[in-house]
Every structure is written in structure tokens, then in C-alpha cells.
Design an enzyme around this catalytic site. Structure first.
Site, short mmCIF file in Angstrom:
data_model
loop_
_atom_site.label_atom_id
_atom_site.label_comp_id
_atom_site.label_asym_id
_atom_site.label_seq_id
_atom_site.Cartn_x
_atom_site.Cartn_y
_atom_site.Cartn_z
N LYS A 249 0.84 -1.22 0.00
CA LYS A 249 0.00 0.00 0.00
C LYS A 249 0.87 1.27 0.00
O LYS A 249 0.69 2.16 -0.82
CB LYS A 249 -0.94 0.02 1.22
CG LYS A 249 -1.81 -1.22 1.34
CD LYS A 249 -2.71 -1.20 2.56
CE LYS A 249 -2.00 -1.18 3.90
NZ LYS A 249 -1.21 -2.38 4.23
N ARG B 94 -9.96 0.18 8.69
CA ARG B 94 -9.34 -1.10 8.98
C ARG B 94 -10.28 -2.02 9.78
O ARG B 94 -9.91 -3.14 10.13
CB ARG B 94 -8.11 -0.83 9.84
CG ARG B 94 -6.88 -1.59 9.41
CD ARG B 94 -5.77 -1.16 10.30
NE ARG B 94 -4.94 -0.22 9.60
CZ ARG B 94 -3.66 -0.40 9.37
NH1 ARG B 94 -3.05 -1.47 9.80
NH2 ARG B 94 -2.96 0.49 8.73
N ARG C 96 11.93 -5.26 5.62
CA ARG C 96 11.74 -3.84 5.31
C ARG C 96 12.60 -2.96 6.21
O ARG C 96 12.71 -3.18 7.41
CB ARG C 96 10.27 -3.46 5.50
CG ARG C 96 10.02 -1.96 5.38
CD ARG C 96 8.56 -1.61 5.29
NE ARG C 96 7.80 -2.10 6.41
CZ ARG C 96 6.48 -2.01 6.49
NH1 ARG C 96 5.79 -1.49 5.49
NH2 ARG C 96 5.85 -2.46 7.55
N ARG D 227 11.24 -0.99 11.56
CA ARG D 227 10.09 -0.65 12.41
C ARG D 227 9.95 -1.70 13.51
O ARG D 227 10.13 -2.90 13.25
CB ARG D 227 8.80 -0.63 11.57
CG ARG D 227 8.56 0.67 10.87
CD ARG D 227 7.45 0.63 9.85
NE ARG D 227 6.20 0.01 10.26
CZ ARG D 227 5.09 0.00 9.51
NH1 ARG D 227 5.10 0.57 8.33
NH2 ARG D 227 4.00 -0.59 9.93
N ARG E 44 0.12 -9.01 13.47
CA ARG E 44 -0.56 -8.00 12.64
C ARG E 44 -1.33 -8.67 11.50
O ARG E 44 -2.44 -8.28 11.17
CB ARG E 44 0.46 -7.01 12.05
CG ARG E 44 0.96 -6.00 13.08
CD ARG E 44 2.25 -5.35 12.63
NE ARG E 44 2.14 -4.60 11.40
CZ ARG E 44 3.14 -4.41 10.54
NH1 ARG E 44 4.34 -4.93 10.79
NH2 ARG E 44 2.97 -3.71 9.46
P1 AP5 Z 1 4.89 -1.59 1.96
O1 AP5 Z 1 4.44 -0.87 0.73
O2 AP5 Z 1 5.67 -0.84 2.96
O3 AP5 Z 1 3.63 -2.33 2.63
P2 AP5 Z 1 2.30 -1.76 3.26
O4 AP5 Z 1 1.17 -2.45 2.60
O5 AP5 Z 1 2.30 -0.26 3.23
O6 AP5 Z 1 2.45 -2.34 4.72
P3 AP5 Z 1 2.49 -1.69 6.17
O7 AP5 Z 1 3.18 -2.69 7.03
O8 AP5 Z 1 3.06 -0.30 6.18
O9 AP5 Z 1 0.97 -1.63 6.46
P4 AP5 Z 1 0.29 -1.76 7.80
O10 AP5 Z 1 -1.10 -1.62 7.35
O11 AP5 Z 1 0.54 -2.92 8.64
O12 AP5 Z 1 0.97 -0.59 8.67
P5 AP5 Z 1 0.60 0.95 8.83
O13 AP5 Z 1 1.85 1.70 8.73
O14 AP5 Z 1 -0.56 1.32 7.98
O15 AP5 Z 1 5.71 -2.89 1.49
C1 AP5 Z 1 6.35 -3.72 2.43
C2 AP5 Z 1 7.77 -4.06 1.94
O16 AP5 Z 1 7.68 -4.85 0.76
C3 AP5 Z 1 8.61 -2.84 1.57
O17 AP5 Z 1 9.94 -3.04 1.98
C4 AP5 Z 1 8.50 -2.75 0.03
O18 AP5 Z 1 9.66 -2.18 -0.53
C5 AP5 Z 1 8.35 -4.22 -0.35
N1 AP5 Z 1 7.48 -4.40 -1.52
C6 AP5 Z 1 6.20 -4.00 -1.64
N2 AP5 Z 1 5.71 -4.38 -2.85
C7 AP5 Z 1 6.72 -5.02 -3.49
C8 AP5 Z 1 6.81 -5.65 -4.78
N3 AP5 Z 1 5.78 -5.70 -5.64
N4 AP5 Z 1 7.98 -6.21 -5.11
C9 AP5 Z 1 9.05 -6.20 -4.24
N5 AP5 Z 1 9.01 -5.63 -3.00
C10 AP5 Z 1 7.84 -5.04 -2.63
O19 AP5 Z 1 0.07 0.96 10.34
C11 AP5 Z 1 0.94 0.77 11.42
C12 AP5 Z 1 0.14 0.69 12.71
O20 AP5 Z 1 -0.60 1.92 12.93
C13 AP5 Z 1 -0.96 -0.39 12.76
O21 AP5 Z 1 -0.43 -1.66 13.10
C14 AP5 Z 1 -1.87 0.18 13.85
O22 AP5 Z 1 -1.33 -0.01 15.13
C15 AP5 Z 1 -1.86 1.66 13.56
N6 AP5 Z 1 -2.93 2.03 12.61
C16 AP5 Z 1 -2.78 2.53 11.36
N7 AP5 Z 1 -3.97 2.73 10.77
C17 AP5 Z 1 -4.90 2.32 11.68
C18 AP5 Z 1 -6.31 2.24 11.65
N8 AP5 Z 1 -7.02 2.60 10.58
N9 AP5 Z 1 -6.94 1.74 12.75
C19 AP5 Z 1 -6.26 1.38 13.85
N10 AP5 Z 1 -4.92 1.42 13.94
C20 AP5 Z 1 -4.23 1.88 12.85
#
Ligand code: AP5
Length: 211
Positions: free
Chosen positions: A15, A90, A125, A158, A169
Site C-alpha cells: 500500500k 481497517r 523492510r 520498524r 498483525r
Molecule cells: P509496503 O508498501 O511498505 O507495505 P504496506 O502495505 O504499506 O504495509 P504496512 O506494514 O506499512 O501496512 P500496515 O497496514 O501494517 O501498517 P501501517 O503503517 O498502515 O511494502 C512492504 C515491503 O515490501 C517494503 O519493503 C517494500 O519495498 C516491499 N514491496 C512491496 N511491494 C513489493 C513488490 N511488488 N515487489 C518487491 N518488494 C515489494 O500501520 C501501522 C500501525 O498503525 C498499525 O499496526 C496500527 O497499530 C496503527 N494504525 C494505522 N492505521 C490504523 C487504523 N485505521 N486503525 C487502527 N490502527 C491503525
């Protein structure tokens, strides 16, 4: 072109990566709830203090806190030209709270990849402390170990990307967030994207989906 877009998908599905790439091509704003929480935690704000334990342990910040924060952000003038909402909603409750704001959503892109690949991506990552650039030890390493190619900042892992927390997660995603796929399918605005492929291929399909 679809302008108000939600990126839905498990941790590691891509994402954040594809939101950053899309923003380079289209005049859309990237609103990542995870990035907002990490920034607030780093700055030691009241919101950061409330969110810290949930974020670092891989739990979910309570719905009302997140929904209020997002509603405020979406009411700001810079959102008028279109946005990518990454990481919200979410839970079904968050989706209902978003609906109540009256903000129009044109498309929900569901990023699909299998759990084994997601764990591989998450645990490899690394991010820049300064500019937030995203690298991956397996798939897209920096030129110099531990140093950001873009700004020279220090790279870090992270806290929630440890194997144990990444697994919890993912389990939470399947329980609380995956039901949103059916929710948005019923609204006929859901588009599935196989994100378990090389970045260029995923990007090509993403651009087609939003046109
Ligand atoms: P990346 O693009 O970073 O993945 P992502 O889908 O953004 O994953 P996140 O872990 O950031 O999402 P998340 O939803 O768990 O965490 P968030 O920060 O939103 O890709 C991952 C890796 O793979 C990277 O190294 C990238 O380079 C690689 N990659 C990707 N695609 C690739 C491809 N095609 N080929 C090769 N490599 C690839 O949330 C963090 C925390 O915040 C949550 O756990 C929660 O505690 C809180 N939070 C956030 N939003 C809410 C909400 N709405 N409600 C409650 N709590 C929330």
C-alpha cells in the site's frame, strides 16, 4: 480518473510503496494513518502518546481516535483534488464512521498477496528515519548498507516488523480488516490487484484500474 481512493490490504501488501509511486504520477495526496501515528509518536504529542503502545505492539488504535483524526484530515482543503487513503478504514466500524462523514469514495483497491510473501517483505523492510523512504533488504536494498540513498539518513527497522509482531498483525488483518473486502464489493467500488508481482507489473495494472 478515480480521485478519492482507499488502499486496502494486509501489512506488507504494498500500500505505502504504490501510494508513493502513484503520487509521483498523479496529483493525489497520500494520507497514511500509520505514517501519521509514527510521526506523532516521534514528536511525543498527545495523540502519539495515546497511539504508541497499539502501534508498536501491532494492535489497532481505537476506532474513534483514528476516525476523528481521518475526518479532520479529509476536511482540509488540500484533499479536494483527490487522495489515497492508506491504512484506513481497517475495521467495519471505521468504514461505517467514514461513510457518516459523507466523503465520497470512488474506488477501493484491494492489494492481494499471500501470507508467506508478506512476512518475507515485512521482516526485511527498512525505512529512513529522516525522509521515510522505504527499502527492502531482499527486494530493493540501498546502495550502502544502513544509509538512505536519497538523503543519507539512517535506516532502521520498524518495531512492529519483528517476526512475532508481523505475524500478529497479519492475524489481526484477517480477523478485523479482510471483512471490508465484502463490504466494499457490495458497494461496487472494489477492485482487486495482485500485488505479489514485480513492481512494474503491479503499477501498470494499478494505473489502468484508476483510469
Ligand atoms: P509496503 O508498501 O511498505 O507495505 P504496506 O502495505 O504499506 O504495509 P504496512 O506494514 O506499512 O501496512 P500496515 O497496514 O501494517 O501498517 P501501517 O503503517 O498502515 O511494502 C512492504 C515491503 O515490501 C517494503 O519493503 C517494500 O519495498 C516491499 N514491496 C512491496 N511491494 C513489493 C513488490 N511488488 N515487489 C518487491 N518488494 C515489494 O500501520 C501501522 C500501525 O498503525 C498499525 O499496526 C496500527 O497499530 C496503527 N494504525 C494505522 N492505521 C490504523 C487504523 N485505521 N486503525 C487502527 N490502527 C491503525
Amino acid at each position: 480518473m478515480k480521485k478519492n481512493i482507499i488502499f486496502l490490504g494486509a501489512p506488507g501488501a504494498g500500500k505505502g510503496t504504490f501510494a508513493a509511486l502513484l503520487v509521483e504520477k498523479k496529483a493525489l495526496l497520500h494520507i497514511s494513518t500509520g505514517d501519521i501515528f509514527r510521526r506523532e509518536i516521534k514528536n511525543g504529542t498527545e495523540l502519539g502518546k495515546k497511539a504508541k503502545n497499539y502501534v508498536e505492539s501491532g494492535g489497532l488504535v481505537p476506532d474513534e481516535i483514528v476516525a476523528d483524526m481521518v475526518a479532520k484530515r479529509l476536511s482540509e482543503p488540500d484533499c479536494k483534488e483527490g487522495f489515497i487513503l492508506d491504512g484506513f478504514p481497517r475495521t467495519l466500524n471505521q468504514a461505517e464512521l467514514l461513510k457518516k462523514t459523507g466523503v465520497r469514495i470512488d474506488a477501493v483497491i484491494s492489494f492481494d498477496a499471500n501470507d508467506d510473501l508478506l512476512i518475507k517483505r515485512l521482516t526485511a523492510r527498512i525505512m529512513c528515519r529522516q525522509c521515510n523512504e522505504n527499502y527492502n533488504k531482499l527486494f530493493s536494498p540501498p546502495a550502502k548498507e544502513g544509509i538512505c540513498d536519497k538523503c543519507g539518513g539512517e535506516l532502521y527497522q520498524r518495531k512492529d516488523d519483528s517476526l512475532e509482531t508481523a505475524n500478529s498483525r497479519l492475524a489481526l488483518y484477517h480477523k478485523e480488516t479482510a471483512p471490508l473486502i465484502d463490504f466494499y464489493k457490495k458497494g461496487k467500488i472494489l477492485f482487486s490487484l495482485n500485488s505479489a508481482r514485480e513492481k512494474g507489473e503491479v503499477m501498470k495494472d494499478l494505473l489502468k484500474l484508476i483510469e
